[in-house]
Design an enzyme around this catalytic site. Structure first.
Site, PDB file in Angstrom:
ATOM      1  N   ASP A 125      15.300 -10.209  41.679  1.00 31.42           N
ATOM      2  CA  ASP A 125      14.201 -10.402  40.947  1.00 31.42           C
ATOM      3  C   ASP A 125      13.759  -8.986  40.484  1.00 31.42           C
ATOM      4  O   ASP A 125      12.285  -8.763  40.740  1.00 31.42           O
ATOM      5  CB  ASP A 125      13.078 -11.239  41.077  1.00 31.42           C
ATOM      6  CG  ASP A 125      12.155 -11.865  40.075  1.00 31.42           C
ATOM      7  OD1 ASP A 125      12.411 -11.608  39.094  1.00 31.42           O
ATOM      8  OD2 ASP A 125      11.479 -12.515  40.567  1.00 31.42           O
ATOM      9  N   GLU A 170      12.573 -22.783  39.429  1.00 32.35           N
ATOM     10  CA  GLU A 170      11.164 -22.375  39.639  1.00 32.35           C
ATOM     11  C   GLU A 170      10.495 -23.869  38.983  1.00 32.35           C
ATOM     12  O   GLU A 170       9.589 -23.453  38.476  1.00 32.35           O
ATOM     13  CB  GLU A 170      10.707 -21.086  39.050  1.00 32.35           C
ATOM     14  CG  GLU A 170      11.415 -19.895  39.801  1.00 32.35           C
ATOM     15  CD  GLU A 170      10.806 -18.413  39.409  1.00 32.35           C
ATOM     16  OE1 GLU A 170      10.272 -18.331  38.231  1.00 32.35           O
ATOM     17  OE2 GLU A 170      10.605 -17.703  40.328  1.00 32.35           O
ATOM     18  N   GLU A 204       6.458  -5.775  36.305  1.00 26.76           N
ATOM     19  CA  GLU A 204       5.862  -6.526  37.308  1.00 26.76           C
ATOM     20  C   GLU A 204       5.841  -6.074  38.639  1.00 26.76           C
ATOM     21  O   GLU A 204       5.052  -6.253  39.278  1.00 26.76           O
ATOM     22  CB  GLU A 204       6.575  -7.992  37.251  1.00 26.76           C
ATOM     23  CG  GLU A 204       6.203  -9.037  38.267  1.00 26.76           C
ATOM     24  CD  GLU A 204       7.226 -10.318  38.124  1.00 26.76           C
ATOM     25  OE1 GLU A 204       7.916 -10.543  37.154  1.00 26.76           O
ATOM     26  OE2 GLU A 204       6.956 -11.061  39.104  1.00 26.76           O
TER      27      GLU A 204
HETATM   28  C1  GCU Z   1       9.765 -14.083  38.266  1.00 21.20           C
HETATM   29  C2  GCU Z   1       8.543 -13.689  37.636  1.00 21.20           C
HETATM   30  C3  GCU Z   1       8.019 -15.225  37.082  1.00 21.20           C
HETATM   31  C4  GCU Z   1       9.159 -15.546  35.796  1.00 21.20           C
HETATM   32  C5  GCU Z   1      10.520 -15.659  36.495  1.00 21.20           C
HETATM   33  C6  GCU Z   1      11.525 -15.700  35.402  1.00 21.20           C
HETATM   34  O1  GCU Z   1       9.960 -14.858  39.330  1.00 21.20           O
HETATM   35  O2  GCU Z   1       7.523 -13.577  38.810  1.00 21.20           O
HETATM   36  O3  GCU Z   1       6.731 -15.057  36.590  1.00 21.20           O
HETATM   37  O4  GCU Z   1       8.676 -16.951  35.305  1.00 21.20           O
HETATM   38  O5  GCU Z   1      10.735 -14.398  37.365  1.00 21.20           O
HETATM   39  O6  GCU Z   1      12.116 -14.902  35.251  1.00 21.20           O
HETATM   40  O7  GCU Z   1      11.943 -16.820  35.109  1.00 21.20           O
END
Ligand code: GCU
Length: 621
Positions: free
Chosen positions: A329, A254, A357
């Protein structure tokens, strides 16, 4: 410690006039008498145990004893008059077990690593936090010493009472500033408060820190100047915090930097950090939550295994791979992550998400222990080296936003100690300590808690549907979600694939073959539409709307049944709370829970109506 006991005492004496805000969590022991506690140690940890027992132990006398013949872990033994343990920590944990009325003669933790992960940013905000700002950080770059020491001690006590022994203080999307000297000095202060409660601190690190701070030209893990920087940094950290636990790393995921930026592997990156920490016995927890970048077109749920399996065996012995329970996730229901089958030579840790979440955040009453237990029924807990939980704690008076979200913090700790504890037992323990021992209340609410997760699955994403949340904040339904400029694997339509023929993601051998990553017999079960468990049907198969389910209904009828059942269940839960629970507990907590349940019902109806309308367009064609 004295502070806490005094303030608790003050609270007890004024309880009738004070509002009940839930801040005391499950720690509502009554000072009964002054028990005599025999012990000759002056250690800070044992002194805490002693003080707790003197104030709250329901007996005349008890002895605390360190016993070198016991197994070398955090466990304890109680024989009716003496509490024994190999380590000081065992005496603390035994103390809290006695105070909650747990008379188990002997108990030992399943894992040495029982950690909370805080996704707290240095500016005080919390990624996926729904209970106010960070208890640790506030206003990046302004005055640093901003945390409330008493609150941190209360936090430590609460964690110790359920056996948690480590905490990562910052977000996995980590700021490079975390490792600068002023912040490390803050970490030291926090570590000093947590230490007597036997809680180690760990930090999430940004892989490119040395470069981002301008100290090196690159963050390439094979570059000597980079390795040297990390060695120097480790030395600085351990000088301040001799028992520092280690690093948690989100790399090449990400948008976070990582060894992949230099065509190096995860093993190259993890090992470089592991070498820097090794002289001090520190560990690296390297996350397997990776997708995107180098996996063009590959089913997202397969990517972690694709990336990490070839590296198994290449990691240093102080590296642990940390993986979310499911391959996607933290969805309301996922199969377990096949990493736990595929990685055999590197120790694994599971990462659970306490903060809800994708399960109604701090607005829905959803008790997560049954979901975690589902994971432990699929993955042998003995295979794991440790367990981490993404915390749901913030500055809200009641810590977790929803009074019932406290139960998820509590249950996480109890399961980290013993993953085989039944979720119902944990719910009852928590209800009794948090609200009242009245069996009517406890029986009713334990039942509601037990049903709450399946209800959430039903009204959000039954039968294996997943990730059809609104974008970004992930609250509420958006089954038609598609944004062209976003990666496809963030879009709901990618996950349900509804069309005239049917709905669901074909991950069988006829599709992406994600099933092949599971152990043989399970892969076969998931692969065949007739043997695939119905609660994961649409996770693994694209299923015709007219497909006959086991009870004879069509898929479309079954989907409608589940969405409706979810809504009816939370309507019932709210009615019970609203009409029958009020007189058992204090007005403030009753009302706050009532308001949230009211909202939960509305939100569940929105889920049902939006999803059935959307899928109906295809199903009814
Ligand atoms: C999910 C979450 C993110 C977080 C990511 C992670 O995608 O929405 O906010 O950073 O997980 O676990 O790294």
């Amino acid at each position: 410690m004295k502070h806490i006991l005094l303030s608790l005492f003050a609270l007890f004496t004024t309880i009738s006039v004070h509002a009940e805000d839930g801040h005391q969590l499950w720690l509502r022991y009554q000072p009964v008498n002054k028990a005599k506690v025999l012990c000759d140690s002056k250690s800070a940890t044992i002194q805490i145990a002693k003080q707790e027992l003197e104030t709250y132990y329901n007996g005349a006398q008890i002895a605390l004893k360190l016993d070198a013949t016991m197994p070398d872990d955090d466990g304890y033994r109680f024989d009716g008059s003496t509490l024994s343990a190999r380590r000081e920590a065992g005496l603390l944990y035994g103390t809290y077990a006695l105070l909650r009325g747990d008379m188990n003669m002997e108990s030992h933790p399943a894992y040495d690593l029982r950690l909370l992960n805080h996704w707290d940013n240095l500016d005080g905000s919390i990624e996926r936090g729904y209970a106010g700002e960070s208890i640790f950080w506030k206003i990046e770059n302004a005055q640093l010493s901003t945390f409330n020491a008493q609150l941190i001690e209360e936090y430590a006590r609460a964690n110790a009472s359920i056996g948690i022994n480590g905490t990562v203080l910052n977000n996995v999307n980590a700021s490079p500033k975390m490792l600068t000297t002023p912040y490390l000095k803050e970490v030291k202060k926090i570590a000093d408060i947590l230490r007597p409660y036997h809680i180690k601190v760990y930090l999430s690190i940004n892989f490119a820190t040395p470069m981002a701070l301008g100290d090196t030209k690159t963050a390439d893990p094979l570059d000597k100047s980079v390795a040297k920087w990390w060695q120097k940094k480790a030395k600085e950290i351990y000088k301040l915090i001799p028992d520092f636990g280690g690093f948690l790393v989100k790399a090449n995921s990400e948008g976070q930097p990582g060894p992949g930026d230099y065509k190096r592997t995860h093993a190259d990156g993890a090992n470089m950090l592991a070498d820097a920490l090794k002289p001090y016995k520190g560990i690296v927890m390297w996350r397997c939550f990776v997708y995107g970048a180098n996996h063009k077109g590959e089913d997202r749920v397969k990517q972690a295994v694709s990336e990490f399996k070839p590296l198994d065996g290449q990691f240093r012995d102080n590296v642990i791979l940390q993986t979310k329970n499911g391959p996607l996730d933290f969805q309301p229901r996922e199969p377990y992550s096949p990493i736990f089958d595929q990685i055999k030579q590197t120790p694994n840790m599971v990462e659970l998400q306490i903060t809800q979440e994708y399960l109604g955040q701090s607005r829905h009453l959803v008790y997560l222990a049954p979901m975690w237990q589902e994971f432990f029924s699929q993955v042998n807990p003995k295979q794991l080296r440790g367990i981490a939980g993404v915390a749901n704690i913030g500055l809200d008076k009641n810590w977790c936003g929803h009074h019932f979200s406290q139960a998820n913090w509590y249950a996480f700790g109890r399961l980290a100690w013993n993953p085989m504890l039944p979720s119902d037992k944990i719910a009852r323990e928590w209800l009794q300590q948090t609200f009242t021992r009245d069996p009517q209340f406890v029986n009713t609410m334990a039942q509601i808690m037990a049903e709450s997760r399946e209800a959430c699955v039903d009204y959000m994403m039954p039968l294996g549907l997943h990730h059809i949340f609104k974008f970004d904040h992930h609250y509420g339904p958006e089954p038609d979600g598609f944004i062209k400029s976003y990666p496809l694997e963030w879009c709901p339509v990618y996950y349900h694939k509804a069309d005239k023929q049917g709905v669901g993601f074909e991950r069988s051998s006829k599709g992406t073959d994600a099933v092949s990553q599971y152990r043989k017999e399970l892969a076969r079960t998931y692969d065949n539409i007739n043997t695939c468990p119905e609660n994961l049907l649409l996770w693994f198969h694209h299923v015709p709307w007219t497909y006959k389910m086991k009870d004879g209904s069509t898929l479309w009828e079954s989907l409608q049944f589940h969405y409706n059942r979810g809504v009816i269940t939370v309507e019932t839960h709210h009615n019970i709370w609203h009409n029958k629970m009020r007189h058992y507990i204090d007005e403030q907590r009753w009302r706050e829970v009532d308001d949230r349940l009211h909202h939960q019902v509305e939100n569940a109806r929105e889920w049902r109506d939006t999803c059935l309308k959307y899928f109906g367009q295809f199903a009814n064609e």
